[in-house]
Design a protein around this motif. Sequence first.
Motif, short mmCIF file in Angstrom:
data_model
loop_
_atom_site.label_atom_id
_atom_site.label_comp_id
_atom_site.label_asym_id
_atom_site.label_seq_id
_atom_site.Cartn_x
_atom_site.Cartn_y
_atom_site.Cartn_z
N ALA A 111 0.83 -1.21 0.00
CA ALA A 111 0.00 0.00 0.00
C ALA A 111 0.86 1.25 0.00
O ALA A 111 1.94 1.27 0.61
CB ALA A 111 -0.90 0.02 1.24
N LEU A 112 0.38 2.30 -0.68
CA LEU A 112 0.95 3.64 -0.54
C LEU A 112 -0.02 4.43 0.32
O LEU A 112 -1.22 4.41 0.08
CB LEU A 112 1.08 4.33 -1.90
N GLY A 113 0.50 5.12 1.30
CA GLY A 113 -0.43 5.90 2.11
C GLY A 113 0.23 6.51 3.34
O GLY A 113 1.39 6.23 3.61
N PRO A 114 -0.47 7.33 4.09
CA PRO A 114 -1.81 7.82 3.73
C PRO A 114 -1.70 8.85 2.61
O PRO A 114 -0.83 9.70 2.65
CB PRO A 114 -2.30 8.45 5.03
N SER A 115 -2.60 8.78 1.63
CA SER A 115 -2.51 9.59 0.42
C SER A 115 -3.58 10.69 0.39
O SER A 115 -4.66 10.53 0.95
CB SER A 115 -2.71 8.70 -0.81
N GLY A 116 -3.24 11.77 -0.32
CA GLY A 116 -4.21 12.84 -0.57
C GLY A 116 -4.37 13.80 0.61
O GLY A 116 -3.79 13.61 1.68
N ASN A 117 -5.17 14.84 0.34
CA ASN A 117 -5.53 15.81 1.37
C ASN A 117 -6.93 15.54 1.84
O ASN A 117 -7.86 15.49 1.03
CB ASN A 117 -5.46 17.23 0.80
N GLY A 118 -7.09 15.37 3.14
CA GLY A 118 -8.40 15.00 3.68
C GLY A 118 -9.28 16.21 3.95
O GLY A 118 -9.04 17.32 3.46
#
Length: 251
Positions: A89-96
């Motif tokens: 897995a790649l993460g944690p990804s993005g802007n929440g």
Amino acid sequence: MIKKEKMEIVSVSEIAMNTVEMTLKNKYVSLHATPGQFVHLLIKGYTLRRPISIADIDRNAETITILFKIVGSGTAELANYTQGMFIDALGPSGNGFSMEQPKDSTVLLIGGGIGIPPLHYLAKEFLKQNIRVISILGFQTKASVFYESHFQALGDTYIVTDDGSYGIKGLVTDVIAQVGDFDQYYSCGPLPMLQAVSTKLEKQEGYLSFEERMGCGVGACFACVVKTNDAAGYKKICKDGPVFSANEVVI
Ligand code: FES
């Protein structure tokens, strides 16, 4: 910071029609992921990773819970994974989601289908801050309903189905007038639902989280753009989002 991690499957179960709940153990992601972020999973035999949002976190147990819908051979393969297996897995990804809310305010969460899971983690975090949560959850039919009791435990919850086989018949936007006053809204679901919600609530401050097929998942390939009012024009859902202010995006 996004890291490449191995996540161990703790449990897998089908909790509604073609909807799988999977709990994964990983210290780094469980410690750092915020509501609205996702993990980008590599499924055996596939080169493209699948972005899946985080529905819950247990920091003591160092686990995250994800929900996904079986929509093709990749997600069907993932549903066959069993306890004790590891996923890349790649993460944690993005802007929440922005969590900045005055104490004692009320937020309205509007979710559709597999857009609902990130709102669950968000609702739990809001509750810890004494923010009142109202949820409107839309499903296709009775067999697809999940997490009703989870949301009811967090605040007033309205279930809507397209065919009226459970809860209120109609669309999530049909119910907004019934829920009373709220300060901000947070919505995640398919694009037509986000368009309808942002149009209906155009005078209200809110946030939209996009579900999108992705390529790289880290902002390198332009496979996931959304038009914005910003001088930058298009932004990347995987890196700048998946959550955007409703005023910022042109959809
Ligand atoms: Fe590559 Fe978003 S998936 S830029």
